[in-house]
Design a protein around this motif. Sequence first.
Motif, PDB file in Angstrom:
ATOM      1  N   SER A   1       0.821  -1.206   0.000  1.00 23.62           N
ATOM      2  CA  SER A   1       0.000   0.000   0.000  1.00 23.62           C
ATOM      3  C   SER A   1       0.857   1.258   0.000  1.00 23.62           C
ATOM      4  CB  SER A   1      -0.939  -0.006   1.208  1.00 23.62           C
ATOM      5  OG  SER A   1      -0.213  -0.122   2.414  1.00 23.62           O
ATOM      6  N   PHE A   2       0.274   2.299  -0.578  1.00 24.31           N
ATOM      7  CA  PHE A   2       0.947   3.594  -0.693  1.00 24.31           C
ATOM      8  C   PHE A   2       1.195   4.179   0.690  1.00 24.31           C
ATOM      9  CE2 PHE A   2       0.662   8.211  -0.873  1.00 24.31           C
ATOM     10  CZ  PHE A   2       1.571   8.523  -1.878  1.00 24.31           C
ATOM     11  N   CYS A   3       2.344   4.834   0.863  1.00 29.23           N
ATOM     12  CA  CYS A   3       2.609   5.562   2.112  1.00 29.23           C
ATOM     13  C   CYS A   3       3.406   6.820   1.808  1.00 29.23           C
ATOM     14  CB  CYS A   3       3.336   4.686   3.135  1.00 29.23           C
ATOM     15  SG  CYS A   3       5.034   4.257   2.706  1.00 29.23           S
ATOM     16  N   ALA A   4       3.263   7.808   2.677  1.00 28.54           N
ATOM     17  CA  ALA A   4       3.919   9.102   2.473  1.00 28.54           C
ATOM     18  C   ALA A   4       5.437   8.981   2.554  1.00 28.54           C
ATOM     19  CB  ALA A   4       3.410  10.111   3.505  1.00 28.54           C
ATOM     20  N   LEU A   5       5.920   8.040   3.360  1.00 31.88           N
ATOM     21  CA  LEU A   5       7.370   7.847   3.473  1.00 31.88           C
ATOM     22  C   LEU A   5       7.966   7.493   2.125  1.00 31.88           C
ATOM     23  CD1 LEU A   5       9.956   7.468   5.220  1.00 31.88           C
ATOM     24  CD2 LEU A   5       9.273   5.072   5.454  1.00 31.88           C
ATOM     25  N   ASN A   6       7.433   6.488   1.450  1.00 26.29           N
ATOM     26  CA  ASN A   6       7.964   6.102   0.144  1.00 26.29           C
ATOM     27  C   ASN A   6       7.762   7.185  -0.894  1.00 26.29           C
ATOM     28  OD1 ASN A   6       8.835   3.668   1.110  1.00 26.29           O
ATOM     29  ND2 ASN A   6       7.558   2.407  -0.218  1.00 26.29           N
ATOM     30  N   LEU A   7       6.638   7.883  -0.829  1.00 31.07           N
ATOM     31  CA  LEU A   7       6.402   8.992  -1.753  1.00 31.07           C
ATOM     32  C   LEU A   7       7.575   9.959  -1.745  1.00 31.07           C
ATOM     33  CD1 LEU A   7       4.460  10.831  -3.521  1.00 31.07           C
ATOM     34  CD2 LEU A   7       3.783  11.851  -1.324  1.00 31.07           C
TER      35      LEU A   7
ATOM     36  N   LEU B   1       4.377  14.461   3.201  1.00 34.62           N
ATOM     37  CA  LEU B   1       4.868  13.737   4.372  1.00 34.62           C
ATOM     38  C   LEU B   1       4.635  14.552   5.634  1.00 34.62           C
ATOM     39  CD1 LEU B   1       6.357  11.406   5.742  1.00 34.62           C
ATOM     40  CD2 LEU B   1       8.523  12.502   5.094  1.00 34.62           C
ATOM     41  N   ARG B   2       4.943  15.851   5.596  1.00 36.26           N
ATOM     42  CA  ARG B   2       4.739  16.702   6.779  1.00 36.26           C
ATOM     43  C   ARG B   2       3.258  16.822   7.117  1.00 36.26           C
ATOM     44  NH1 ARG B   2       5.957  17.265  10.309  1.00 36.26           N
ATOM     45  NH2 ARG B   2       6.175  19.444  10.941  1.00 36.26           N
ATOM     46  N   ARG B   3       2.422  16.992   6.092  1.00 38.25           N
ATOM     47  CA  ARG B   3       0.978  17.085   6.336  1.00 38.25           C
ATOM     48  C   ARG B   3       0.464  15.817   7.007  1.00 38.25           C
ATOM     49  NH1 ARG B   3      -3.802  19.140   3.786  1.00 38.25           N
ATOM     50  NH2 ARG B   3      -2.576  20.348   2.300  1.00 38.25           N
ATOM     51  N   TRP B   4       0.875  14.668   6.488  1.00 39.75           N
ATOM     52  CA  TRP B   4       0.389  13.400   7.033  1.00 39.75           C
ATOM     53  C   TRP B   4       0.949  13.143   8.434  1.00 39.75           C
ATOM     54  CZ3 TRP B   4      -0.658   8.953   3.090  1.00 39.75           C
ATOM     55  CH2 TRP B   4      -1.447   9.445   2.041  1.00 39.75           C
TER      56      TRP B   4
ATOM     57  N   ARG C   1      -9.186   9.704   8.732  1.00 36.79           N
ATOM     58  CA  ARG C   1      -8.150   9.701   9.764  1.00 36.79           C
ATOM     59  C   ARG C   1      -7.036   8.751   9.318  1.00 36.79           C
ATOM     60  NH1 ARG C   1     -11.318  13.146  11.114  1.00 36.79           N
ATOM     61  NH2 ARG C   1     -11.932  13.698  13.256  1.00 36.79           N
ATOM     62  N   LEU C   2      -5.811   9.131   9.615  1.00 37.32           N
ATOM     63  CA  LEU C   2      -4.657   8.327   9.205  1.00 37.32           C
ATOM     64  C   LEU C   2      -4.171   7.465  10.355  1.00 37.32           C
ATOM     65  CD1 LEU C   2      -2.551  11.040   7.311  1.00 37.32           C
ATOM     66  CD2 LEU C   2      -4.075   9.339   6.312  1.00 37.32           C
ATOM     67  N   ASP C   3      -3.590   6.321  10.015  1.00 43.46           N
ATOM     68  CA  ASP C   3      -2.843   5.574  11.019  1.00 43.46           C
ATOM     69  C   ASP C   3      -1.374   5.574  10.618  1.00 43.46           C
ATOM     70  OD1 ASP C   3      -2.316   3.458   9.182  1.00 43.46           O
ATOM     71  OD2 ASP C   3      -4.164   2.440   9.748  1.00 43.46           O
ATOM     72  N   ALA C   4      -0.541   5.020  11.477  1.00 43.23           N
ATOM     73  CA  ALA C   4       0.906   5.110  11.274  1.00 43.23           C
ATOM     74  C   ALA C   4       1.344   4.433   9.984  1.00 43.23           C
ATOM     75  CB  ALA C   4       1.641   4.515  12.472  1.00 43.23           C
ATOM     76  N   ARG C   5       0.652   3.373   9.572  1.00 42.20           N
ATOM     77  CA  ARG C   5       1.040   2.672   8.351  1.00 42.20           C
ATOM     78  C   ARG C   5       0.754   3.513   7.110  1.00 42.20           C
ATOM     79  NH1 ARG C   5       2.532  -2.591   9.071  1.00 42.20           N
ATOM     80  NH2 ARG C   5       2.209  -3.078   6.865  1.00 42.20           N
ATOM     81  N   ASP C   6      -0.240   4.398   7.155  1.00 37.26           N
ATOM     82  CA  ASP C   6      -0.470   5.316   6.038  1.00 37.26           C
ATOM     83  C   ASP C   6       0.734   6.221   5.823  1.00 37.26           C
ATOM     84  OD1 ASP C   6      -3.119   4.477   5.450  1.00 37.26           O
ATOM     85  OD2 ASP C   6      -3.855   5.664   7.136  1.00 37.26           O
ATOM     86  N   VAL C   7       1.367   6.598   6.909  1.00 35.06           N
ATOM     87  CA  VAL C   7       2.481   7.549   6.832  1.00 35.06           C
ATOM     88  C   VAL C   7       3.806   6.825   6.618  1.00 35.06           C
ATOM     89  CG1 VAL C   7       3.648   9.469   7.990  1.00 35.06           C
ATOM     90  CG2 VAL C   7       1.200   9.062   8.398  1.00 35.06           C
ATOM     91  N   TYR C   8       4.067   5.777   7.385  1.00 38.87           N
ATOM     92  CA  TYR C   8       5.393   5.154   7.399  1.00 38.87           C
ATOM     93  C   TYR C   8       5.420   3.726   6.862  1.00 38.87           C
ATOM     94  CZ  TYR C   8       6.231   9.142  10.450  1.00 38.87           C
ATOM     95  OH  TYR C   8       6.314  10.407  10.967  1.00 38.87           O
ATOM     96  N   GLY C   9       4.294   3.193   6.427  1.00 40.90           N
ATOM     97  CA  GLY C   9       4.277   1.865   5.842  1.00 40.90           C
ATOM     98  C   GLY C   9       4.774   0.807   6.803  1.00 40.90           C
ATOM     99  N   SER C  10       5.650  -0.064   6.323  1.00 42.47           N
ATOM    100  CA  SER C  10       6.145  -1.170   7.140  1.00 42.47           C
ATOM    101  C   SER C  10       7.039  -0.698   8.278  1.00 42.47           C
ATOM    102  CB  SER C  10       6.906  -2.174   6.259  1.00 42.47           C
ATOM    103  OG  SER C  10       7.994  -1.543   5.606  1.00 42.47           O
ATOM    104  N   HIS C  11       7.432   0.565   8.282  1.00 45.97           N
ATOM    105  CA  HIS C  11       8.251   1.101   9.380  1.00 45.97           C
ATOM    106  C   HIS C  11       7.402   1.691  10.498  1.00 45.97           C
ATOM    107  CE1 HIS C  11      12.311   0.714   7.704  1.00 45.97           C
ATOM    108  NE2 HIS C  11      11.758   0.944   6.532  1.00 45.97           N
ATOM    109  N   ALA C  12       6.072   1.587  10.397  1.00 43.83           N
ATOM    110  CA  ALA C  12       5.187   2.248  11.357  1.00 43.83           C
ATOM    111  C   ALA C  12       5.524   1.882  12.797  1.00 43.83           C
ATOM    112  CB  ALA C  12       3.733   1.907  11.039  1.00 43.83           C
ATOM    113  N   HIS C  13       5.878   0.639  13.031  1.00 41.20           N
ATOM    114  CA  HIS C  13       6.159   0.188  14.397  1.00 41.20           C
ATOM    115  C   HIS C  13       7.603  -0.292  14.535  1.00 41.20           C
ATOM    116  CE1 HIS C  13       1.905   0.657  15.048  1.00 41.20           C
ATOM    117  NE2 HIS C  13       1.645  -0.160  14.042  1.00 41.20           N
TER     118      HIS C  13
END
Length: 716
Positions: free
Chosen positions: A209-215, A580-583, A658-670
Amino acid sequence: MNQDARKQSFFSDIKPACALRGHWVSFCLVDELGVGTTYGGLRYTVHDSTGQRYEGRLNEEGFAKLQNIYCGPVVLFFDDPYSGVEQLYQELMVRCTYALPITELQFRAEQTRFSNTHGQRTENNPVRQKADRFYQVEVRDLVRHAAHLPPIEPRAHRPKSHALKMMAELGFGPPEPTLAGIVLFPNYHTALEVRPLRALRPMLSTQDSFCALNLYQLALFAAMSYCDFGQEPPINPLDKVGFPQDPSVGNLFAEQLSGYHEAWRIDPKQEQRFYPLYEEVPYSRRFEILPFDPELYPQNRPELKEEQEHPARLHFFDDEKDGTDTQAFITHHDEVVLISVRGTFSRADALRDANAHQVAFADGVGKAHEGFYQAYRAMRSFVTQYLDQFYMGQRIVICGHSLGGAIALLLAEGLRRIPDANYNILLYTYGAPRAADSEFTAGARALVHHRIVNHNDPVPSVPAPWMNTTAKLWVPGAVTLFSAPTAGGLLFAAGLVRVGGSAYQHHGEQQHFMPIRLADGTHASVLWKPGCESIQEAGCNRALQLHGDMPDRDNLLRQLFQANQHFMTASYIPAAWATLRRWQQTLESQEPLVTAREFELVDSALADMREQLRTKRRDLARSRPANDRSHEHNDALNAEIDRLHTSRERLASLRWRRLDARDVYGSHAHSANLQLGLKRWFTHRENRALSQVASVPSPLHSDRGKAQILDIDAIV
């Protein structure tokens, strides 16, 4: 030993070393905090001035003492291979090509940490006051084979390298042909502070899935593909290579990140700083640039001439000699193989981009743009040979900008279809033109592809679906379209018509930057997934452009003057950073992703676009004879109006998302490293910008370097 000792009788041809015994030497290995437990039990080797060899182990505190040795300096080194059970190190040591001579010392140094966050040497090690001599050393100072290790960092307390050379010239010390080890002097206790072997690794999510980190991260690496590899010497190296050119691909991975330096420059003319989000990792988990060592690797030997392998040849593809001028780089670590493909840069690129003829995609189904396909075929074996050697089940992450995005799509699908390879591929493209027809797109449906489009970027609008011809037909039209072509190569195939085959069609899930100018004059950008052609083609869709089968030149020219929205460091990267900053801010505040004011502005623009489509439909109905093809245009317009309505509904949903951590950081969320990486990233003032809408930073005038060349691929 003082210099007068060389004049004594025991330094004669008959007695080249001192025969006196009864002397001692002691030493300890410590980290930057003065603690030696990491190196406890490590086996060492010492050669004295007579050639006598001593072996032993450091005690649990990293300390050792030799007594009753011959008078004179001794050489200390740690060359025992790693004998542990960690799978990564075992695999690196036995892989089929470029097996690494990892020592136990290297493994231990990779487990230590820097005493400060920036990794610079300090002078306040507590053991310094307790030692007769204090040296700051690197692992490469103490082992024989060091080509795979990072370059030596500046240090205030360096070991006496001239003493090692002197002993070698006198025939003392270890019998190895290469100089290795640290010279210790008798009747002194020497403390050796070993620099931690840690590296910085750009964080990349491996989830589908798409995430802001990879973007953001992959926008930087897509732009990095325009840089040279930077190897010196670039071809036919003799015994070693270096990467002094900054920025360059080799300098970034082999020197900056391997040496724990945060790099931000991806364009030679860039002044605006965009830092990747880095995680700190043990050195062996970095993005690797392979070693060059003719003694260890027969394929590196200079006598092979044109067949000689070296890092530039392994990691960097530059096909200028063979005519396609395709450029790309590849590197890897234990979790990711990263491939980045360059966009349009040269005249050869421009001619290839302009060839909109369709040819069969031999590695799959459907047809592809002939110019893009030729570039893909040119680099395919380069990539597969690398994967044959270094693929260990990692996620293959591919990115590309502009023309590079089109080639990256064909490469990703070609790799996905290799029988029994089971490559797991993730693709991000930026401002990519259409690369293939609808049959290809349908056949590649399983390929995970996030396609990024900046509003009013002209490149994703081409080749138009109706294009399928060769340069022989478009050149005369292009010449007549512009009486004075600009330096950017703004050409267009005014006479192109479709001559058969399926229409060109985009592949992948589109993510669209919608720019917004707020009341205070600041610029923002909303990233969303529209579902209609009008937005996908960035305000220049074919329903509004075409009269019959011919483009509206006025609309085309207006779009061309938005071409700065195709640039990377001036457009895509700032918008990706702002997203990335917005998310990040949205995740922290748990507020909606789009503010009420932003929704109002974008919704108003969509309403205007919908009214334009309705007006166009009415005009066509009035002007077209009953027996022409106007119903085809009406069908297209009706479908477009419906899609536009769907897009407005998607926009409305962002008001409540609403976003969760995986939306922003993908597999690095945790990931355990995420918070440390964010802490490092936010130390840079550029990344601390606070705004409800994370305003897009304005590009500096000089940020229009060679990663922003606009050429023929922006048009055809």
